[in-house]
Design a protein around this motif. Structure first.
Motif, mmCIF file in Angstrom:
data_model
loop_
_atom_site.group_PDB
_atom_site.id
_atom_site.type_symbol
_atom_site.label_atom_id
_atom_site.label_comp_id
_atom_site.label_asym_id
_atom_site.label_seq_id
_atom_site.Cartn_x
_atom_site.Cartn_y
_atom_site.Cartn_z
ATOM 1 N N ALA A 252 0.113 -16.795 16.635
ATOM 2 C CA ALA A 252 -0.253 -15.847 17.685
ATOM 3 C C ALA A 252 0.314 -14.452 17.456
ATOM 4 N N THR A 253 1.130 -14.281 16.417
ATOM 5 C CA THR A 253 1.724 -12.973 16.130
ATOM 6 C C THR A 253 1.419 -12.566 14.680
ATOM 7 N N PRO A 254 0.140 -12.306 14.390
ATOM 8 C CA PRO A 254 -0.259 -12.021 13.004
ATOM 9 C C PRO A 254 0.371 -10.755 12.427
ATOM 10 N N SER A 255 0.757 -9.812 13.259
ATOM 11 C CA SER A 255 1.338 -8.571 12.740
ATOM 12 C C SER A 255 2.734 -8.774 12.154
ATOM 13 N N GLN A 256 3.325 -9.930 12.388
ATOM 14 C CA GLN A 256 4.675 -10.207 11.889
ATOM 15 C C GLN A 256 4.693 -10.874 10.513
ATOM 16 N N TRP A 257 3.520 -11.203 9.973
ATOM 17 C CA TRP A 257 3.467 -11.817 8.653
ATOM 18 C C TRP A 257 3.641 -10.753 7.574
ATOM 19 N N VAL A 258 4.398 -11.099 6.547
ATOM 20 C CA VAL A 258 4.635 -10.207 5.414
ATOM 21 C C VAL A 258 4.182 -10.931 4.149
ATOM 22 N N ASP A 259 3.320 -10.288 3.376
ATOM 23 C CA ASP A 259 2.861 -10.871 2.115
ATOM 24 C C ASP A 259 3.967 -10.767 1.076
ATOM 25 N N ALA A 260 4.075 -11.810 0.259
ATOM 26 C CA ALA A 260 5.125 -11.843 -0.752
ATOM 27 C C ALA A 260 4.667 -12.657 -1.962
ATOM 28 N N LEU A 261 5.438 -12.535 -3.033
ATOM 29 C CA LEU A 261 5.225 -13.329 -4.235
ATOM 30 C C LEU A 261 6.494 -14.127 -4.517
ATOM 31 N N ILE A 262 6.320 -15.346 -4.947
ATOM 32 C CA ILE A 262 7.461 -16.195 -5.278
ATOM 33 C C ILE A 262 8.115 -15.675 -6.555
ATOM 34 N N VAL A 263 9.427 -15.561 -6.528
ATOM 35 C CA VAL A 263 10.213 -15.231 -7.712
ATOM 36 C C VAL A 263 10.680 -16.534 -8.351
ATOM 37 N N PHE B 62 11.744 -14.832 -2.985
ATOM 38 C CA PHE B 62 10.464 -14.122 -2.983
ATOM 39 C C PHE B 62 10.714 -12.624 -2.942
ATOM 40 N N VAL B 63 9.688 -11.861 -3.268
ATOM 41 C CA VAL B 63 9.731 -10.414 -3.153
ATOM 42 C C VAL B 63 8.524 -9.989 -2.319
ATOM 43 N N THR B 64 8.773 -9.139 -1.313
ATOM 44 C CA THR B 64 7.682 -8.696 -0.449
ATOM 45 C C THR B 64 6.838 -7.659 -1.174
ATOM 46 N N LEU B 65 5.570 -7.635 -0.861
ATOM 47 C CA LEU B 65 4.653 -6.718 -1.528
ATOM 48 C C LEU B 65 4.704 -5.304 -0.973
ATOM 49 N N HIS B 66 5.022 -5.146 0.310
ATOM 50 C CA HIS B 66 4.961 -3.808 0.909
ATOM 51 C C HIS B 66 6.165 -2.936 0.568
ATOM 52 N N ASP B 67 7.349 -3.533 0.316
ATOM 53 C CA ASP B 67 8.509 -2.691 0.010
ATOM 54 C C ASP B 67 9.435 -3.283 -1.055
ATOM 55 N N ALA B 68 8.991 -4.337 -1.716
ATOM 56 C CA ALA B 68 9.734 -4.970 -2.812
ATOM 57 C C ALA B 68 11.104 -5.509 -2.397
ATOM 58 N N THR B 69 11.240 -5.868 -1.124
ATOM 59 C CA THR B 69 12.477 -6.489 -0.659
ATOM 60 C C THR B 69 12.543 -7.914 -1.174
ATOM 61 N N VAL B 70 13.702 -8.299 -1.681
ATOM 62 C CA VAL B 70 13.897 -9.672 -2.143
ATOM 63 C C VAL B 70 14.493 -10.471 -0.995
#
Length: 110
Positions: free
Chosen positions: A41-52, A62-70
């Protein structure tokens, strides 16, 4: 004046079963249906990431795609065969949920 009735063993057994069932919904174990619904119910809180990496002891990096946070999360089972380096996932910012394709997993923050 009210008279308290003694608890019956069946009632106490039921309370114990409920407590055990609730314990399986700890973060990183089974995903509680209410948490699943809240995350959905809170889709704006999802963050796309890639598994490290994903280790056999349940730790997922993982590392997030929008700001490269690990980030790191933990799940009680070994997901290293499913979460290979480079796999796309989504991490929920409010709730301990990791989305792998259509599957939601309960995870605990590091």
């Amino acid at each position: 004046m009210s008279i308290q009735q003694p608890r019956h063993d069946a009632h106490i057994d039921h309370l114990g079963a409920v407590a055990c069932e609730m314990a399986t919904f700890d973060e990183g174990h089974e995903l509680h249906p209410i948490i699943r619904r809240a995350a959905s119910a809170t889709p704006s809180q999802w963050v796309d990431a890639l598994i490290v990496s994903a280790s056999s002891d349940g730790w997922i990096e993982f590392v997030t795609l929008h700001d490269a946070t690990v980030g790191q999360r933990w799940h009680h089972t070994d997901l290293s065969d499913v979460l290979v380096a480079g796999s796309p996932v989504a991490v929920h910012g409010l709730y301990g949920v990791l989305a792998v394709g259509d599957e939601f997993l309960s995870v605990r923050a590091a």
